[in-house]
Enzyme design. Structure first.
Site, PDB file in Angstrom:
ATOM      1  N   ASP A  17      -5.647  11.892   2.401  1.00  0.00           N
ATOM      2  CA  ASP A  17      -5.898  12.108   0.979  1.00  0.00           C
ATOM      3  C   ASP A  17      -7.308  12.652   0.797  1.00  0.00           C
ATOM      4  O   ASP A  17      -8.201  12.385   1.612  1.00  0.00           O
ATOM      5  CB  ASP A  17      -5.738  10.795   0.210  1.00  0.00           C
ATOM      6  CG  ASP A  17      -6.643   9.696   0.745  1.00  0.00           C
ATOM      7  OD1 ASP A  17      -6.503   9.326   1.933  1.00  0.00           O
ATOM      8  OD2 ASP A  17      -7.503   9.201  -0.001  1.00  0.00           O
ATOM      9  N   TYR A  60       0.815  -1.218   0.000  1.00  0.00           N
ATOM     10  CA  TYR A  60       0.000   0.000   0.000  1.00  0.00           C
ATOM     11  C   TYR A  60       0.850   1.271   0.000  1.00  0.00           C
ATOM     12  O   TYR A  60       0.307   2.370  -0.133  1.00  0.00           O
ATOM     13  CB  TYR A  60      -0.896   0.034   1.249  1.00  0.00           C
ATOM     14  CG  TYR A  60      -1.900  -1.081   1.340  1.00  0.00           C
ATOM     15  CD1 TYR A  60      -3.075  -1.056   0.597  1.00  0.00           C
ATOM     16  CD2 TYR A  60      -1.685  -2.169   2.185  1.00  0.00           C
ATOM     17  CE1 TYR A  60      -4.008  -2.081   0.691  1.00  0.00           C
ATOM     18  CE2 TYR A  60      -2.604  -3.207   2.281  1.00  0.00           C
ATOM     19  CZ  TYR A  60      -3.763  -3.150   1.533  1.00  0.00           C
ATOM     20  OH  TYR A  60      -4.681  -4.166   1.625  1.00  0.00           O
ATOM     21  N   ASN A  81      -9.967   2.128   7.593  1.00  0.00           N
ATOM     22  CA  ASN A  81     -11.344   2.173   8.075  1.00  0.00           C
ATOM     23  C   ASN A  81     -11.470   2.219   9.590  1.00  0.00           C
ATOM     24  O   ASN A  81     -12.546   2.541  10.111  1.00  0.00           O
ATOM     25  CB  ASN A  81     -12.128   0.976   7.536  1.00  0.00           C
ATOM     26  CG  ASN A  81     -12.318   1.037   6.039  1.00  0.00           C
ATOM     27  OD1 ASN A  81     -11.784   1.916   5.371  1.00  0.00           O
ATOM     28  ND2 ASN A  81     -13.078   0.105   5.504  1.00  0.00           N
ATOM     29  N   HIS A 123      -4.188   6.401  -1.433  1.00  0.00           N
ATOM     30  CA  HIS A 123      -4.796   6.402  -0.104  1.00  0.00           C
ATOM     31  C   HIS A 123      -3.742   6.537   0.995  1.00  0.00           C
ATOM     32  O   HIS A 123      -4.087   6.820   2.138  1.00  0.00           O
ATOM     33  CB  HIS A 123      -5.583   5.114   0.088  1.00  0.00           C
ATOM     34  CG  HIS A 123      -6.925   5.299   0.718  1.00  0.00           C
ATOM     35  ND1 HIS A 123      -7.586   6.513   0.783  1.00  0.00           N
ATOM     36  CD2 HIS A 123      -7.763   4.403   1.328  1.00  0.00           C
ATOM     37  CE1 HIS A 123      -8.755   6.357   1.384  1.00  0.00           C
ATOM     38  NE2 HIS A 123      -8.877   5.092   1.734  1.00  0.00           N
ATOM     39  N   ASN A 181     -13.379   7.079   4.708  1.00  0.00           N
ATOM     40  CA  ASN A 181     -13.606   6.149   5.810  1.00  0.00           C
ATOM     41  C   ASN A 181     -12.681   6.386   7.002  1.00  0.00           C
ATOM     42  O   ASN A 181     -13.056   6.119   8.145  1.00  0.00           O
ATOM     43  CB  ASN A 181     -13.465   4.711   5.317  1.00  0.00           C
ATOM     44  CG  ASN A 181     -14.617   4.296   4.421  1.00  0.00           C
ATOM     45  OD1 ASN A 181     -15.732   4.775   4.576  1.00  0.00           O
ATOM     46  ND2 ASN A 181     -14.337   3.413   3.470  1.00  0.00           N
TER      47      ASN A 181
END
Length: 216
Positions: free
Chosen positions: A117, A15, A92, A20, A138
Site C-alpha cells: 500500500d 486485518y 513491521n 494496510h 515500515n
C-alpha cells in the site's frame, strides 16, 4: 528479471480488509491465486510455479499480453521458478520473511518485487517503481534493512493520505463504500502489470508507461 513477488500485510482476519493489507487483497484477486499451493515456511506462506507454468497461466488469464501469433514474448533465459510470498511476521518485520526465502533460493534483491500500500498515491492508482525512498512504510523499511539495500522492485497501490487523521489508525481501517469498488478495479488492471513485470527480461522497459496508472 523478477523471481520473487512478496505481498506485504498483517496476518489475521481482523486485518484482512484493512488499507494496510492492500497487497494481500491484490494477491487474492489474481485470477490464478486459487491454483497456487501455499506452504508454511520462511516465517510466512509461500507458493511456487515453474516459469513454464506461469507462462501458461498468463496465456489463459491475460490474452491481452499475447502477440498477433497468439504467443507471449518471454526472456531468452528465464528463471526456472517464480516464488510468491505472504510474510506472516506482521508488517513491521516483513523483511525477515523476504530475506529468509531469498537467501534459501539464492534470489538477489534486484529480482524481488514487493507489493504494498502507498499513502503518497491516491486511491484508484497503482505504480511500478524501482528502488527509491520508503515513504515511511515500515514494511519497506524492514525489507531494506534485511536485504541490505533499497534496490528492489515495488508494485504500489494508492490508498491516499487524508489530512488531519492519525495515520496508524487510518492504514488499519477498512476501505469503505465506493473505495472498495475502486480497489477491485485497480486489482484487475494491476494484475496485467504484475504479469508483465514477471515476464519481462528487463522490467525497466515497462517504465515510464506503468510508473503511475489511474483507473477512470
Amino acid at each position: 528479471m523478477i523471481r520473487l513477488a512478496a505481498f506485504l500485510g498483517n496476518i489475521g482476519s481482523s486485518y484482512a480488509k484493512n488499507r494496510h493489507n492492500t497487497a494481500w487483497q491484490f494477491a487474492s484477486a489474481l485470477p490464478f491465486y486459487g491454483e497456487l499451493f501455499w506452504q508454511q515456511k520462511f516465517k510466512g506462506e509461500y507458493a511456487v510455479l515453474t516459469f513454464a507454468e506461469f507462462v501458461e497461466k498468463a496465456k489463459k488469464y491475460f490474452p491481452s499480453l499475447l502477440n498477433k501469433e497468439g504467443n507471449l514474448v518471454t526472456p531468452k533465459n528465464p528463471p526456472d521458478k517464480i516464488y510468491f510470498l505472504k510474510p506472516g511476521t506482521f508488517m513491521n518485520l516483513s523483511g525477515e520473511s523476504i530475506v529468509a526465502l531469498a537467501k534459501f533460493f539464492k534470489i538477489e534483491p534486484s529480482e524481488v518485487l514487493v507489493c504494498h500500500d502507498e499513502l503518497e498515491l491516491p486511491i484508484g492508482t497503482f505504480s511500478l517503481k524501482w528502488s527509491g525512498g520508503l515513504a515511511g512504510h515500515n514494511g519497506l523499511r524492514s525489507t531494506k534493512e534485511n536485504l541490505g539495500t533499497a534496490d528492489f522492485w515495488r508494485l504500489r497501490f494508492g490508498i491516499s493520505k487524508p489530512a488531519g487523521v492519525n495515520i496508524a489508525d487510518y492504514v488499519l481501517s477498512d476501505f469503505k463504500g465506493d473505495e472498495a469498488i475502486t480497489m477491485s478495479l485497480v486489482y484487475d488492471k494491476a494484475a496485467e502489470l504484475f504479469c508483465r513485470a514477471i515476464l519481462a527480461s528487463d522490467p525497466q522497459r515497462l517504465l515510464p508507461q506503468w510508473a503511475k496508472v489511474k483507473i477512470d
